[in-house]
Write an enzyme that holds these catalytic residues in place. Structure first.
Site, short mmCIF file in Angstrom:
data_model
loop_
_atom_site.label_atom_id
_atom_site.label_comp_id
_atom_site.label_asym_id
_atom_site.label_seq_id
_atom_site.Cartn_x
_atom_site.Cartn_y
_atom_site.Cartn_z
N ASP A 12 -7.39 -0.44 14.43
CA ASP A 12 -7.10 -0.63 12.87
C ASP A 12 -8.14 0.15 12.22
O ASP A 12 -9.58 -0.19 12.19
CB ASP A 12 -6.93 -1.93 12.25
CG ASP A 12 -6.44 -2.04 10.88
OD1 ASP A 12 -6.17 -1.06 10.22
OD2 ASP A 12 -5.66 -2.87 10.61
N CYS A 52 -2.15 -0.05 6.24
CA CYS A 52 -1.62 -0.86 7.36
C CYS A 52 -0.14 -0.81 7.54
O CYS A 52 0.46 -0.71 8.74
CB CYS A 52 -2.24 -2.16 7.41
SG CYS A 52 -4.06 -2.13 7.60
N HIS A 103 0.91 -7.65 11.05
CA HIS A 103 0.79 -7.11 9.50
C HIS A 103 2.19 -6.85 9.20
O HIS A 103 2.80 -5.92 8.73
CB HIS A 103 0.20 -6.24 9.41
CG HIS A 103 -0.52 -5.99 7.91
ND1 HIS A 103 -1.92 -5.50 7.62
CD2 HIS A 103 0.04 -6.74 6.86
CE1 HIS A 103 -2.00 -5.83 6.22
NE2 HIS A 103 -1.06 -6.53 5.97
N ASP A 319 -3.50 2.97 13.23
CA ASP A 319 -2.64 2.83 12.23
C ASP A 319 -3.05 4.08 11.02
O ASP A 319 -2.24 4.63 10.42
CB ASP A 319 -2.50 1.45 11.62
CG ASP A 319 -3.75 0.89 11.09
OD1 ASP A 319 -4.87 1.33 11.39
OD2 ASP A 319 -3.54 -0.34 10.48
N HIS A 320 -4.54 4.26 10.88
CA HIS A 320 -4.98 5.11 9.97
C HIS A 320 -6.40 5.17 10.41
O HIS A 320 -7.09 4.37 11.11
CB HIS A 320 -4.75 4.80 8.47
CG HIS A 320 -5.05 3.36 8.11
ND1 HIS A 320 -6.39 2.98 8.12
CD2 HIS A 320 -4.21 2.17 8.19
CE1 HIS A 320 -6.42 1.60 7.77
NE2 HIS A 320 -5.22 1.20 8.08
#
Length: 506
Positions: A12, A52, A103, A319-320
């Protein structure tokens, strides 16, 4: 040919450039570098919606934001999607397990997995359901049992999940959420392997319901870190806190585009922090990476000791990213390289024909490509709901397939409007829908995006800007927000974190 096992590692907020093997000047990731040498690193991998929730929709559904409907960050919206990566693998006979961050909503939504050991790590939403306050976090229950303290909490040290404040983890390292993800994953692998040896189980369906001796697994080990809180173990924090680091890149456009902000709030997305605060934040961030690097090695070593390594597809994505001071920006959501570019690593068993030690930067790949890739590895059909493409041909060293996306469209809601970007891996165009501001970067010559070519009034630059502006209008034409009128981009359109036409079905 036996179907391979699949291990999907999700991290993450990990920047796409943050590997020592990729030339990063600070972070040390020796084990990930070593593993990457067994497969392919995709150097032009992006998150189309870099926060997210929408990014995980792309990962778990194989869909673009136009299809899954999430164009920004919004908690509490049900995930009512009929077709998921884990669901397809479960139906195809795989034993499926998720460990760590999901999430999604409701928090215990399994998204097609047969079992989920959950730790989302996001304070209130992660600890308990925010509607009825029932506990939902498996790591928290485990922490309390291990410490013998019924009130123990992973936030006892007082730093939160979106700030630059950093300090070492105060408990034993084995109690860290990063270690917990790997420990639970290893428990799953050992139990699955023992079950195969005993010949028990019904195989979970699919392909004639074969016995557990032949049943492959799909394990998603999903780390909450290196996302804040920046609380790696002391050894990991200390190896960076006094290390010289280059200044973050600041573009000649930064103040004009995002304002001459001088915020020092701990969780500010645009800020000017003092040198000591920034150094400690970076030490916490890179410390998390070194910690994860070692724990992933622990997991891969367990695969080897159980005799599973040569039969397992291993894929790592984030995710980023994290801006970490680039252009005086922090956190994510914006289209700049620190935020939108992500790691994407893939290694496969020999029978799938992948190259070793390969770096592919000639095609733009995205999180939506993970689902079709893993389904192809498993020999399963790709559902019509999927927008992504399998990267296996690229992994095998083949030319970029016909029909591969010529460029990627990404977006995210932001203050005053939506921020859109298009990139082909060589150039990047940015358009801010609130006021129509636009940017163009030559990523090949200017990889840290220091110079905005849209500011330079040369005919060549303006021709490139017009080309990308037209492509953006093409990408957004027909969208319900009304971004395009008579073939031209329209500024000043109010937007939200969901596309209105599909918001009710997200």
């Amino acid at each position: 040919m036996p179907r391979p096992n699949i291990l999907l590692i999700s991290v993450d907020q990990w920047r796409g450039d943050a590997f020592s093997g990729a030339g990063h000047p600070v972070v040390m990731t020796p084990y990930l570098d070593q593993w990457a040498a067994t497969g392919t690193r995709f150097s032009r991998a992006y998150s189309a919606t870099p926060t997210c929730i929408p990014a995980r929709a792309a990962l778990l559904l194989g869909q673009s934001q136009e299809r899954h409907g999430r164009v920004g960050y919004r908690d509490g919206v049900p995930w009512d999607y009929p077709t998921t990566l884990a669901g397809e693998l479960t139906a195809g006979g795989y034993r499926t397990q998720a460990v760590g961050k999901m999430h999604v909503y409701p928090e215990r939504n399994p998204m097609g997995f047969q079992d989920v050991a959950l730790h989302d790590g996001f304070l209130h939403f992660a600890r308990r359901n925010h509607r009825d306050l029932t506990e939902v976090d498996d790591y928290l229950a485990w922490l309390r049992e291990e410490t013998g303290d019924p009130t123990a909490d992973y936030a006892d040290h007082g730093i939160d999940c979106n700030s630059v404040v950093a300090r070492p983890w105060p408990r034993e390292e084995r109690l860290h959420p990063t270690n917990w993800v790997v420990s639970r994953s290893i428990e799953f692998l050992r139990e699955h392997t023992a079950g195969r040896g005993e010949g028990g189980g019904d195989g979970g369906g699919g392909e004639g319901g074969e016995g557990a001796e032949e049943q492959p697994f799909f394990l998603m080990a999903s780390f909450h870190r290196p996302h804040p809180p920046y609380d790696p173990p002391a050894w990991a924090f200390e190896q960076y806190v006094h290390q010289p680091m280059p200044e973050p890149p600041v573009g000649d456009w930064a103040e004009e585009m995002w304002g001459a902000h001088a915020s020092t709030a701990a969780d500010a997305p645009v800020a000017r922090y003092d040198a000591r605060t920034l150094q400690r934040a970076r030490a916490g961030y890179y410390g998390h990476m070194s910690h994860i690097d070692q724990q992933i090695n622990r997991l891969l070593e367990e695969l080897t000791s159980l005799g599973l390594r040569e039969d397992t597809v291993v894929c790592l994505v984030a995710d980023h990213g994290e801006l970490m001071g680039d252009h005086h920006l922090f956190r994510k959501s914006l289209p700049y390289e620190g935020s939108a570019r992500i790691p994407f690593l893939l290694s496969t068993p020999e029978q799938l024909g992948g190259r070793r030690g390969q770096v592919r930067g000639d095609a733009v790949v995205e999180l939506r490509d993970v689902m079709p890739t893993l389904l192809e590895c498993a020999g399963l059909p790709v559902p019509d709901s999927v927008d992504g493409r399998s990267v296996l041909p690229l992994h095998r060293g083949e030319p970029v397939p016909d029909g591969w996306r010529p460029w990627l469209h990404g977006e995210h809601t932001h203050i005053g409007g939506d921020v859109h970007y298009l990139t082909d891996g060589r150039e990047k165009y940015v358009w801010r829908s609130g006021d129509g501001a636009e940017q163009l970067f030559d990523l090949a010559a200017d990889p840290t995006e220091l110079h905005d070519l849209a500011r330079a009034a040369t005919p060549a630059n303006q021709e490139r800007v017009a080309l990308w502006r037209g492509r953006t209008a093409e990408a957004l034409d027909g969208r319900p927000e009304g971004f395009v009128k008579d073939g031209a981009l329209v500024a000043g359109v109010p937007v939200g974190a969901l596309i209105p036409s599909v918001a009710d079905t997200c």
